[in-house]
Write an enzyme that holds these catalytic residues in place. Sequence first.
Site, PDB file in Angstrom:
ATOM      1  CG  HIS A 126     -21.618  -5.449  -3.240  1.00 28.97           C
ATOM      2  ND1 HIS A 126     -22.469  -5.314  -4.298  1.00 28.97           N
ATOM      3  CD2 HIS A 126     -22.085  -4.627  -2.276  1.00 28.97           C
ATOM      4  CE1 HIS A 126     -23.412  -4.432  -4.006  1.00 28.97           C
ATOM      5  NE2 HIS A 126     -23.209  -4.001  -2.777  1.00 28.97           N
TER       6      HIS A 126
HETATM    7  C1  UD1 Z   1     -21.806  -0.174   0.575  1.00 24.24           C
HETATM    8  C2  UD1 Z   1     -23.274   0.005   0.928  1.00 24.24           C
HETATM    9  C3  UD1 Z   1     -24.129  -0.805  -0.030  1.00 24.24           C
HETATM   10  C4  UD1 Z   1     -23.800  -0.486  -1.481  1.00 24.24           C
HETATM   11  C5  UD1 Z   1     -22.307  -0.695  -1.699  1.00 24.24           C
HETATM   12  C6  UD1 Z   1     -21.921  -0.383  -3.123  1.00 24.24           C
HETATM   13  C7  UD1 Z   1     -23.775   0.351   3.317  1.00 24.24           C
HETATM   14  C8  UD1 Z   1     -24.361  -0.291   4.511  1.00 24.24           C
HETATM   15  N1  UD1 Z   1     -23.562  -0.481   2.271  1.00 24.24           N
HETATM   16  O1  UD1 Z   1     -21.459  -1.515   0.829  1.00 24.24           O
HETATM   17  O2  UD1 Z   1     -25.488  -0.488   0.200  1.00 24.24           O
HETATM   18  O3  UD1 Z   1     -24.536  -1.328  -2.343  1.00 24.24           O
HETATM   19  O4  UD1 Z   1     -21.593   0.149  -0.782  1.00 24.24           O
HETATM   20  O5  UD1 Z   1     -20.563  -0.426  -3.343  1.00 24.24           O
HETATM   21  O6  UD1 Z   1     -23.526   1.526   3.317  1.00 24.24           O
HETATM   22  N2  UD1 Z   1     -13.658  -0.956   0.726  1.00 24.24           N
HETATM   23  C9  UD1 Z   1     -12.512  -0.702   0.014  1.00 24.24           C
HETATM   24  N3  UD1 Z   1     -12.474   0.403  -0.768  1.00 24.24           N
HETATM   25  C10 UD1 Z   1     -13.533   1.247  -0.875  1.00 24.24           C
HETATM   26  C11 UD1 Z   1     -14.695   0.978  -0.153  1.00 24.24           C
HETATM   27  C12 UD1 Z   1     -14.743  -0.131   0.633  1.00 24.24           C
HETATM   28  O7  UD1 Z   1     -11.536  -1.444   0.097  1.00 24.24           O
HETATM   29  O8  UD1 Z   1     -13.443   2.249  -1.608  1.00 24.24           O
HETATM   30  C13 UD1 Z   1     -13.728  -2.121   1.602  1.00 24.24           C
HETATM   31  C14 UD1 Z   1     -13.917  -1.737   3.051  1.00 24.24           C
HETATM   32  O9  UD1 Z   1     -12.728  -1.550   3.686  1.00 24.24           O
HETATM   33  C15 UD1 Z   1     -14.672  -2.921   3.599  1.00 24.24           C
HETATM   34  C16 UD1 Z   1     -15.466  -3.405   2.400  1.00 24.24           C
HETATM   35  O10 UD1 Z   1     -14.832  -2.890   1.234  1.00 24.24           O
HETATM   36  O11 UD1 Z   1     -13.788  -3.938   3.975  1.00 24.24           O
HETATM   37  C17 UD1 Z   1     -16.903  -2.973   2.465  1.00 24.24           C
HETATM   38  O12 UD1 Z   1     -17.085  -1.565   2.385  1.00 24.24           O
HETATM   39  P1  UD1 Z   1     -18.351  -0.838   3.067  1.00 24.24           P
HETATM   40  O13 UD1 Z   1     -18.310   0.610   2.784  1.00 24.24           O
HETATM   41  O14 UD1 Z   1     -18.473  -1.290   4.464  1.00 24.24           O
HETATM   42  O15 UD1 Z   1     -19.631  -1.434   2.415  1.00 24.24           O
HETATM   43  P2  UD1 Z   1     -19.940  -1.947   0.971  1.00 24.24           P
HETATM   44  O16 UD1 Z   1     -19.893  -3.434   0.998  1.00 24.24           O
HETATM   45  O17 UD1 Z   1     -19.116  -1.244  -0.050  1.00 24.24           O
END
Ligand code: UD1
Length: 369
Positions: free
Chosen positions: A207
């Site tokens: 991811h």
């Molecule tokens: C975050 C953490 C990362 C961790 C990871 C584990 C930061 C900088 N990154 O990354 O260190 O390893 O979580 O999961 O804090 N999204 C959903 N549903 C959710 C959460 C996220 O659809 O419940 C989507 C968001 O809309 C976005 C993408 O997933 O498009 C990324 O989510 P984001 O919270 O930005 O970071 P992660 O990649 O999850």
Amino acid sequence: MKLFLVVGTRPNFMKLAPLWRELRKYRDFDPYVVHTGQHYDYEMSQVFFEDLELPEPDFYLGVGSGTHAKQTADIMVRLEELFLNEKPDAVIVFGDVNSTLAAAIVTSKLLIPLYHVEAGVRSFDRTMPEEINRVVTDALSHMLFVPDDFAVKNLKNEGIDESKIFLVGNIMMDSLVTILDKIRSHEESILKKHKLNPKKYGLVTLHRPSNVDSRDTFLKIYDILETIAEDIELVFPMHPRTGKNMKNWGMEFKHVRVVDPLMYSEFIALQKNALFVITDSGGVQTESSFLNVPCLTARPNTEWPITLEKGTNTLVNHDKELILSLISDIKDGNYKTGESIPLWDGGTAKRIGEILVRESEAESESRKA
Ligand code: UD1
């Protein structure tokens, strides 16, 4: 003492659970859980609270996603308001996510003591958002609870006063020890549910933005995984970030089996029984080492060098030849086996609790004097 424990994402919840449970044992501590809402999907958040037997958060801030600046800023604004109203005596943060950074900055500016669990971990790669979060959080923390000797050395090199550094071990292993105990009786049925046989499949999690945000890079990974999956079953519980990108690019796996993100107990059962793991997650590298399952990390670096030195981890980045040759070593029983890592034993939360008591007693003594 009113202690606020701030979490926001999936990997935070396993670090929160053992400490929250430990702190509740002390009469002097009143632990409160603050969930920023950075992860909001049921299977990325709520299901973990259930699996880890955590209560509903005392405060839920509902921030959701956004750019890094927007997400961090939203968390900061809501935390500042909460802290001003609730006046915690200290704030505890975990790991390296945007919620950690946001809480660290707000806490420091309100002159509230800040304690960081999993401090000192470094990949030395500032293109990773998490690395920036780690460096800033550690610089602001009053007490730094570190998982291994590498982390102690990193903090000393950054000029952090030794008196603030406490080597306590890896708190994620506390949750791992607990969940292993819990799944022991029904591990087989979890595998059966996923139609898997022990040591006959590989488990994949990817991811990181550096792997899944560029189509060209992801195509390389896609090709490697599809090649492996022609020969051995691959299961890929997919993070929403990866799923969304693949959908936008109109890509779908043909041989790799994609499933929704798993609950913690199921993921650990699958990890423990996998022939090998391919990952870019930090936590999965540490868990694989503990479980003595070969781990091929699809990154050029790691914030967990101890897992390369003592554990089962190898950095493979996107090197197809290397990955295929290591998998053949694994199948032949020629891959390295890990040894146990000091203080990764399930006792980290207890050690943190004891240190917090000792320090708070010392502080109240010095106030009396
Ligand atoms: C975050 C953490 C990362 C961790 C990871 C584990 C930061 C900088 N990154 O990354 O260190 O390893 O979580 O999961 O804090 N999204 C959903 N549903 C959710 C959460 C996220 O659809 O419940 C989507 C968001 O809309 C976005 C993408 O997933 O498009 C990324 O989510 P984001 O919270 O930005 O970071 P992660 O990649 O999850």
